[in-house]
Design a protein around this motif. Structure first.
Motif, PDB file in Angstrom:
ATOM      1  N   LEU A  16      -9.756  16.814  -2.590  1.00  0.00           N
ATOM      2  CA  LEU A  16      -8.513  17.459  -2.175  1.00  0.00           C
ATOM      3  C   LEU A  16      -8.137  18.596  -3.132  1.00  0.00           C
ATOM      4  CD1 LEU A  16      -6.421  14.335  -1.085  1.00  0.00           C
ATOM      5  CD2 LEU A  16      -7.548  16.021   0.393  1.00  0.00           C
ATOM      6  N   GLN A  17      -8.341  18.370  -4.421  1.00  0.00           N
ATOM      7  CA  GLN A  17      -8.065  19.433  -5.386  1.00  0.00           C
ATOM      8  C   GLN A  17      -8.975  20.634  -5.165  1.00  0.00           C
ATOM      9  OE1 GLN A  17      -8.441  17.613  -9.236  1.00  0.00           O
ATOM     10  NE2 GLN A  17      -6.451  16.574  -9.120  1.00  0.00           N
ATOM     11  N   TRP A  18     -10.232  20.349  -4.841  1.00  0.00           N
ATOM     12  CA  TRP A  18     -11.162  21.445  -4.580  1.00  0.00           C
ATOM     13  C   TRP A  18     -10.768  22.199  -3.308  1.00  0.00           C
ATOM     14  CZ3 TRP A  18     -14.592  23.754  -7.490  1.00  0.00           C
ATOM     15  CH2 TRP A  18     -15.495  24.638  -6.892  1.00  0.00           C
ATOM     16  N   LEU A  19     -10.368  21.467  -2.269  1.00  0.00           N
ATOM     17  CA  LEU A  19      -9.931  22.110  -1.032  1.00  0.00           C
ATOM     18  C   LEU A  19      -8.686  22.967  -1.276  1.00  0.00           C
ATOM     19  CD1 LEU A  19     -10.460  19.234   1.564  1.00  0.00           C
ATOM     20  CD2 LEU A  19     -11.879  21.262   1.229  1.00  0.00           C
ATOM     21  N   HIS A  20      -7.801  22.466  -2.167  1.00  0.00           N
ATOM     22  CA  HIS A  20      -6.614  23.253  -2.497  1.00  0.00           C
ATOM     23  C   HIS A  20      -7.001  24.532  -3.221  1.00  0.00           C
ATOM     24  CE1 HIS A  20      -3.245  24.415  -5.170  1.00  0.00           C
ATOM     25  NE2 HIS A  20      -2.520  24.177  -4.068  1.00  0.00           N
TER      26      HIS A  20
END
Length: 888
Positions: free
Chosen positions: A119-123
């Motif tokens: 999720l952090q990478w997608l953000h």
């Protein structure tokens, strides 16, 4: 990753030399570097000139200025910043690497921590994902939209009906669509130019890439060829320190003696001046007192002799005159009643006619005079000269006391030569020269391989250039249709012609515009697919590799402790030295090499073999320390006043002056010469004689008075003068008082003299000795300091001048320039320009379709006829075919 390219080169070099060095490094104990700043600073040492280490001149200038195209690069960077404004996700990448050390497994991503990372990478990738989604939608929707548009036109909709309704603002619409299409075409042309500029920049930078490769290879060869000569120069400069030590030992007399003499002049001589001046003043005061004492004693002695002789004569004369006067008074005439009272008065006064002072009882001063003469013969004034000459012969004294050091110079030279051989042996212990020779051979082979790849690289670049030009030709084809359509439509347009009677040129322009629309629908989605792919790849490479490499954030990821393994702290030393606990990071190594420091310091090789510790142990060995410690200089006891002089001073203090009966002297002097004043006695005698009748008795008494006057004039007056004045300068009383006062002050003055002389001797024997020991210690420290200068110079040279590793940082910078500035920036500029063209194709399609309606020849048109339902003439349009007669 990009950093692996130059790291592979570094590993290749270590691969050629590491096998022979590992065993030696493993056997060598780690020596902790001492912090010299905590030690007390040594005395100033004459700096030695070791010259300059042969410097390597590197040709690579790892700097790139893109020029005019740099404006486009900045525009692309600004666009990417808008798309991706987030900072570099260092912590996120580290966590991803650490949690997937064993490889990426699909089932592992179901864990909560991995889901959070995802999720952090997608953000972080949100901007790229949104743009990529838009691109995918464009790719998918454009063909569907094109199909629908074609089907719609087939059913005479969406502008497919060959009929144009006439409106009052038709000219305004045509002008608007024409201007809009022209503007759109101009922007598409700009996009094509930007794209072609990026395409051409890649090909143009191929020459610079070759130049960077060649200069980097040449710099690595220079590095390999110069390093052995630099190491040899370091070892050879030991001779400079050795020769300086031997020279100073040969001239130890002038050097050490001169230093001692100079230091004495600064520290001891001022104090010695004060002490000797005090001693001199006290000696001068004592000598003056001695001379005054001697003069007083001489005065007293001469006066005493004169007084004793005069008093003897005066006493005889007075006694004779008193006896004679007594006989005269025994004359029968004195028995006469009238004369008898006067004679009785005279007879009663005869007892006063005697001398008063008795100088024969006074003590003589001959012994005291002899003692004073003996003391005055002592040369007390030479004390100052002895004090100043005591340290003037220090160079000769130093030379005499260090004869054994000078005689052992040959032995010391042998010891120093042995140290020099040990240093050379230590430098030969590591196969630096063979390893660097192998490294040079490796570089030559790699350069040949790289140069053999140049034709293939040119061929690949040509294919790339052709592919990019082919892509641009699609856009240029659409532009050609648009421009030709505008030219033909505008030039062939006739306001007087009806839609069904438009000319061939105008109709051709409209057909060309529709052809451009068709090609736009055919190729727009393909172009957008290319743009989206290049955008995702190039944008992420720029944000995740090029920017972190430029600001060195990428190094921080690699240098993260325990990144690749929980038991291995640092990646780089673990890979190079198989010792991950060494505090060596890729960032620190790059910084040191960027500043052109030595490889020894950049790789922290002192943790493997500490050359400074070896030099400290070898250059200043125990045997050499014993030789230097044997340099001892001492000032012997200095005697300013010999013992005989001291004895004379003490004898003077006890010379007997204090035992003279000064009170007796003063008492006898104060008594007067006679008991009665002879002149008064004579006057009284004459008065009594005048009372007698004239005759023999009167005459006899007056004769006695005259005799007594003669005695007073000839004997008493000289005695009184002798008692009152001594050589017309001072009275005898003053001489006696001076001697009395001197006898009281004399022991104090003698004690002060001896104390001042003792203080001056103490100053010379203790303070001067301290200075001598201090300067001797400083001299030995200067000898040691020459070797310390050499070791410090070697250390500094290894840090900054020997094996300067600028080529390594140049490889990193050159890789960044080639990969990022030459390729990635051009790639991003390419998709930026091409993407702009793709987006502008949509309004181009709209404006072309709208404008083609005004240029193409229609099948039907609007006509107007009269209305039968009204008195007024009303015109109603209806579709009609073009007329067949000549009026139309």
């Amino acid at each position: 990753m990009l950093w692996t390219r130059w790291l592979v080169l570094l590993l290749c070099w270590w691969g050629t030399s590491g096998e022979q060095q590992v065993d030696k490094r493993d056997a060598a104990p780690a020596v902790v570097r001492s912090d010299s700043r905590r030690q007390r600073s040594p005395p100033p040492v004459q700096p030695l000139d070791f010259g300059f280490v042969p410097a390597a001149v590197y040709d690579t200038h790892a700097y790139y200025e893109p020029g005019t195209i740099g404006i486009l690069f900045h525009m692309v960077h600004a666009f990417l910043y808008v798309i991706q404004p987030n900072s570099f996700p260092k912590d996120l990448i580290v966590k991803v690497i650490q949690q997937n050390m064993g490889g990426i497994k699909i089932e592992e991503w179901r864990k909560p921590e991995n889901v959070v990372l995802l999720l952090q990478w997608l953000h972080y990738e949100a901007g790229f994902l949104i743009c990529a989604t838009i691109g995918i939608l464009f790719v998918v929707v454009t063909p569907v939209l094109a199909f629908c548009f074609c089907m719609c036109r087939c059913f005479d909709n969406c502008g497919g009906e060959m009929h144009q309704r006439q409106r009052k603002n038709a000219d305004c619409h045509r002008g608007f669509f024409t201007a809009s299409l022209i503007a759109t075409s101009i922007f598409i042309i700009l996009g094509v130019l930007v794209t072609q500029a990026a395409n051409h920049n890649v090909s143009a930078q191929i020459k610079n890439t070759r130049r960077l490769i060649n200069t980097n290879m040449r710099d690595l060869k220079t590095f390999a060829n110069n390093t052995p000569a630099q190491i040899e120069y370091l070892t050879a400069q030991y001779t400079t320190a050795k020769n300086k030590v031997l020279s100073d030992l040969d001239n130890i007399g002038p050097l050490l003696g001169g230093r001692i003499h100079s230091k004495l002049e600064k520290e001891v001589v001022p104090t010695l001046d004060i002490a000797l001046r005090m001693a001199g003043a006290k000696v001068e005061s004592a000598i003056k007192a001695m001379r005054e004492t001697k003069e007083a004693l001489e005065n007293v002695n001469s006066s005493l002799e004169v007084l004793q002789d005069g008093m003897g004569k005066l006493q005889a004369s007075v006694s004779a005159e008193r006896a004679s006067l007594s006989n005269t008074l025994s004359d029968p005439a004195c028995t006469n009643g009238a004369v008898s009272p006067a004679c009785n008065i005279i007879r009663s006064a005869l007892s006063q006619l005697v001398t008063s002072a008795d100088f024969s009882k006074l003590q003589d001063v001959n012994q005291a005079m002899a003692n004073v003469d003996t003391v005055l013969k002592t040369d007390l004034t030479n004390i100052l000269q002895k004090g100043y000459t005591s340290f003037n012969d220090t160079p000769k004294m130093v030379k005499d006391q260090t004869k054994n050091i000078i005689s052992g110079t040959q032995m010391l030279k042998g010891m120093l030569d042995k140290v020099g051989m040990e240093i050379i042996g230590f430098s030969k212990m590591f196969p630096v020269e063979p390893s660097l020779a192998n490294f040079t051979i490796f570089l030559n082979e790699r350069q040949k391989v790289i140069e053999s790849f140049y034709p293939r690289m040119d061929q690949m670049d040509f294919y790339r250039w052709v592919g990019c030009v082919a892509v641009l030709c699609v856009v240029v084809l659409v532009l050609a249709f648009n421009i030709l359509g505008l030219l033909c439509g505008t030039c062939g347009y006739d306001k007087q012609a009806t839609p069904t009677t438009r000319g061939c040129l105008s109709n051709t322009g409209g057909n060309l515009l529709m052809a451009g629309v068709g090609f736009s629908f055919i190729f727009a989605w393909v172009l957008m697919a290319i743009v989206s792919t290049l955008f995702v790849v190039g944008g992420n490479v720029e944000k995740l590799i090029c920017e972190p490499l430029a600001n060195r954030q990428l190094f921080k990821i690699i240098d993260t402790p325990f990144l690749v393994h929980p038991d291995k702290k640092n990646f780089l030393p673990g890979m190079l030295f198989q010792n991950p606990n060494i505090d060596l990071t890729l960032g620190s190594m790059y910084r040191e090499c960027y500043e052109n420091n030595g490889l020894y310091h950049a790789l922290q090789l002192e943790t493997m073999f500490n050359i400074n510790s070896f030099l400290n142990r070898t250059v200043y060995s125990k045997d050499l320390a014993r030789v230097f410690e044997s340099v001892q200089v001492d000032i012997k006891d200095i005697t300013l006043l010999e013992q005989a002089g001291r004895d004379n001073l003490l004898n003077f203090a006890s010379s007997g002056i204090g035992h003279i009966a000064y009170e007796s002297y003063l008492a006898e002097i104060n008594k007067g010469v006679t008991q009665v004043d002879l002149l008064s006695f004579c006057s009284d005698l004459e008065v009594q004689a005048d009372q007698l009748p004239r005759g023999a008795l009167e005459n006899a008494l007056k004769g006695h008075a005259s005799s007594i006057r003669i005695i007073h004039r000839e004997q008493v007056v000289p005695l009184e003068q002798a008692m009152k004045y001594v050589k017309a300068r001072s009275s005898l009383s003053q001489s006696i008082k001076l001697l009395q006062r001197t006898s009281n002050d004399l022991p104090v003055k003698v004690t002060n003299i001896l104390s001042a002389i003792d203080a001056a001797e103490y100053l010379l024997t203790h303070n001067a000795s301290r200075v001598v020991k201090q300067e001797t210690k400083g001299y030995v420290a200067s000898l040691v300091g020459y070797f310390k200068q050499y070791t410090q110079w070697v250390k500094n040279s290894l840090i900054t001048e020997v094996a300067q590793c600028k080529p390594i940082s140049n490889i990193v910078d050159s890789t960044e320039i080639v990969a990022c500035s030459f390729i990635v920036d051009s790639l991003n500029t390419f998709w930026f320009g091409l993407g702009g063209c793709c987006i502008l194709l949509l309004p181009s399609i709209l404006f072309s379709v709208k404008l083609a309606k005004f240029y193409r020849r229609m099948d039907t048109e609007d006509v107007f006829e009269d209305s039968p339902y009204s008195d007024t003439l009303t015109r109603f349009p209806r579709a009609s075919a073009p007329p067949s007669y000549s009026v139309w």
